[in-house]
Scaffold this motif. Sequence first.
Motif, mmCIF file in Angstrom:
data_model
loop_
_atom_site.group_PDB
_atom_site.id
_atom_site.type_symbol
_atom_site.label_atom_id
_atom_site.label_comp_id
_atom_site.label_asym_id
_atom_site.label_seq_id
_atom_site.Cartn_x
_atom_site.Cartn_y
_atom_site.Cartn_z
ATOM 1 N N ARG A 259 -40.038 121.654 41.845
ATOM 2 C CA ARG A 259 -41.383 121.388 42.356
ATOM 3 C C ARG A 259 -42.325 121.002 41.214
ATOM 4 O O ARG A 259 -43.106 120.063 41.325
ATOM 5 C CB ARG A 259 -41.906 122.619 43.095
ATOM 6 N N THR A 260 -42.228 121.710 40.113
ATOM 7 C CA THR A 260 -43.098 121.459 38.967
ATOM 8 C C THR A 260 -42.918 120.053 38.401
ATOM 9 O O THR A 260 -43.893 119.402 38.024
ATOM 10 C CB THR A 260 -42.853 122.503 37.855
ATOM 11 N N ILE A 261 -41.670 119.589 38.351
ATOM 12 C CA ILE A 261 -41.424 118.263 37.766
ATOM 13 C C ILE A 261 -41.400 117.152 38.806
ATOM 14 O O ILE A 261 -41.203 115.985 38.470
ATOM 15 C CB ILE A 261 -40.128 118.234 36.930
ATOM 16 N N GLY A 262 -41.585 117.512 40.080
ATOM 17 C CA GLY A 262 -41.623 116.501 41.130
ATOM 18 C C GLY A 262 -40.265 115.937 41.491
ATOM 19 O O GLY A 262 -40.141 114.765 41.865
ATOM 20 N N ALA A 263 -39.243 116.774 41.386
ATOM 21 C CA ALA A 263 -37.878 116.349 41.721
ATOM 22 C C ALA A 263 -37.381 117.129 42.929
ATOM 23 O O ALA A 263 -37.964 118.144 43.316
ATOM 24 C CB ALA A 263 -36.944 116.597 40.535
ATOM 25 N N HIS A 264 -36.295 116.656 43.502
ATOM 26 C CA HIS A 264 -35.660 117.368 44.605
ATOM 27 C C HIS A 264 -34.735 118.435 44.022
ATOM 28 O O HIS A 264 -34.024 118.182 43.043
ATOM 29 C CB HIS A 264 -34.842 116.410 45.476
ATOM 30 N N ALA A 265 -34.746 119.608 44.619
ATOM 31 C CA ALA A 265 -33.923 120.716 44.132
ATOM 32 C C ALA A 265 -32.436 120.352 44.061
ATOM 33 O O ALA A 265 -31.774 120.704 43.077
ATOM 34 C CB ALA A 265 -34.146 121.965 44.982
ATOM 35 N N PRO A 266 -31.867 119.649 45.058
ATOM 36 C CA PRO A 266 -30.442 119.285 44.939
ATOM 37 C C PRO A 266 -30.161 118.384 43.733
ATOM 38 O O PRO A 266 -29.114 118.517 43.092
ATOM 39 C CB PRO A 266 -30.144 118.556 46.250
ATOM 40 N N ASP A 267 -31.092 117.504 43.414
ATOM 41 C CA ASP A 267 -30.914 116.662 42.225
ATOM 42 C C ASP A 267 -30.903 117.518 40.965
ATOM 43 O O ASP A 267 -30.041 117.359 40.094
ATOM 44 C CB ASP A 267 -32.017 115.604 42.121
ATOM 45 N N LEU A 268 -31.860 118.418 40.857
ATOM 46 C CA LEU A 268 -31.938 119.298 39.699
ATOM 47 C C LEU A 268 -30.672 120.142 39.580
ATOM 48 O O LEU A 268 -30.144 120.347 38.494
ATOM 49 C CB LEU A 268 -33.183 120.183 39.800
ATOM 50 N N GLU B 142 -23.038 117.431 36.978
ATOM 51 C CA GLU B 142 -22.439 116.482 37.918
ATOM 52 C C GLU B 142 -23.059 115.097 37.789
ATOM 53 O O GLU B 142 -22.414 114.101 38.088
ATOM 54 C CB GLU B 142 -22.596 116.983 39.351
ATOM 55 N N ARG B 143 -24.316 115.061 37.387
ATOM 56 C CA ARG B 143 -25.038 113.805 37.188
ATOM 57 C C ARG B 143 -25.898 113.954 35.942
ATOM 58 O O ARG B 143 -26.393 115.039 35.657
ATOM 59 C CB ARG B 143 -25.932 113.499 38.389
ATOM 60 N N PRO B 144 -26.080 112.865 35.202
ATOM 61 C CA PRO B 144 -26.932 112.965 34.013
ATOM 62 C C PRO B 144 -28.408 113.091 34.409
ATOM 63 O O PRO B 144 -28.828 112.570 35.437
ATOM 64 C CB PRO B 144 -26.671 111.654 33.275
ATOM 65 N N VAL B 145 -29.150 113.782 33.591
ATOM 66 C CA VAL B 145 -30.598 113.888 33.810
ATOM 67 C C VAL B 145 -31.201 112.511 33.529
ATOM 68 O O VAL B 145 -30.968 111.947 32.461
ATOM 69 C CB VAL B 145 -31.235 114.936 32.880
ATOM 70 N N PRO B 146 -31.949 111.960 34.471
ATOM 71 C CA PRO B 146 -32.587 110.665 34.213
ATOM 72 C C PRO B 146 -33.564 110.759 33.036
ATOM 73 O O PRO B 146 -34.279 111.759 32.889
ATOM 74 C CB PRO B 146 -33.351 110.366 35.511
ATOM 75 N N ILE B 147 -33.581 109.727 32.224
ATOM 76 C CA ILE B 147 -34.456 109.711 31.051
ATOM 77 C C ILE B 147 -35.902 109.996 31.442
ATOM 78 O O ILE B 147 -36.604 110.748 30.763
ATOM 79 C CB ILE B 147 -34.345 108.362 30.313
ATOM 80 N N GLU B 148 -36.329 109.426 32.554
ATOM 81 C CA GLU B 148 -37.723 109.594 32.954
ATOM 82 C C GLU B 148 -38.072 111.024 33.369
ATOM 83 O O GLU B 148 -39.247 111.351 33.524
ATOM 84 C CB GLU B 148 -38.104 108.608 34.057
ATOM 85 N N ARG B 149 -37.092 111.905 33.516
ATOM 86 C CA ARG B 149 -37.363 113.312 33.875
ATOM 87 C C ARG B 149 -37.334 114.238 32.667
ATOM 88 O O ARG B 149 -37.792 115.376 32.735
ATOM 89 C CB ARG B 149 -36.326 113.813 34.888
#
Length: 80
Positions: free
Chosen positions: A20-29, A36-43
């Motif tokens: 919530r703090t970073i504006g991402a979806h919990a499943p993505d985080l 399982e997936r790389p952290v996007p540079i923009e995050r």
Amino acid sequence: MTLSDYIKTQGRGGLTSLARTIGAHAPDLSRWAAGERPVPIERCVAIEAATGGAVSRIDLKPNDWQLIWPELTPKQKEVA
């Protein structure tokens, strides 16, 4: 510190709160933390700020952070 380790230290609801703090979806985080997936540079900057630096950009991108954020590279002291 890894993103996964940081989330573990936050206890119940820590992942959702960080998402919530970073504006991402919990499943993505969750996928980023599990590797399982790389952290996007923009995050990365948002994660570093939201964790108070506990999870740094260098922690999130250990193999290529120098190419993305060259300003984080320690400067060599000039010899006079």
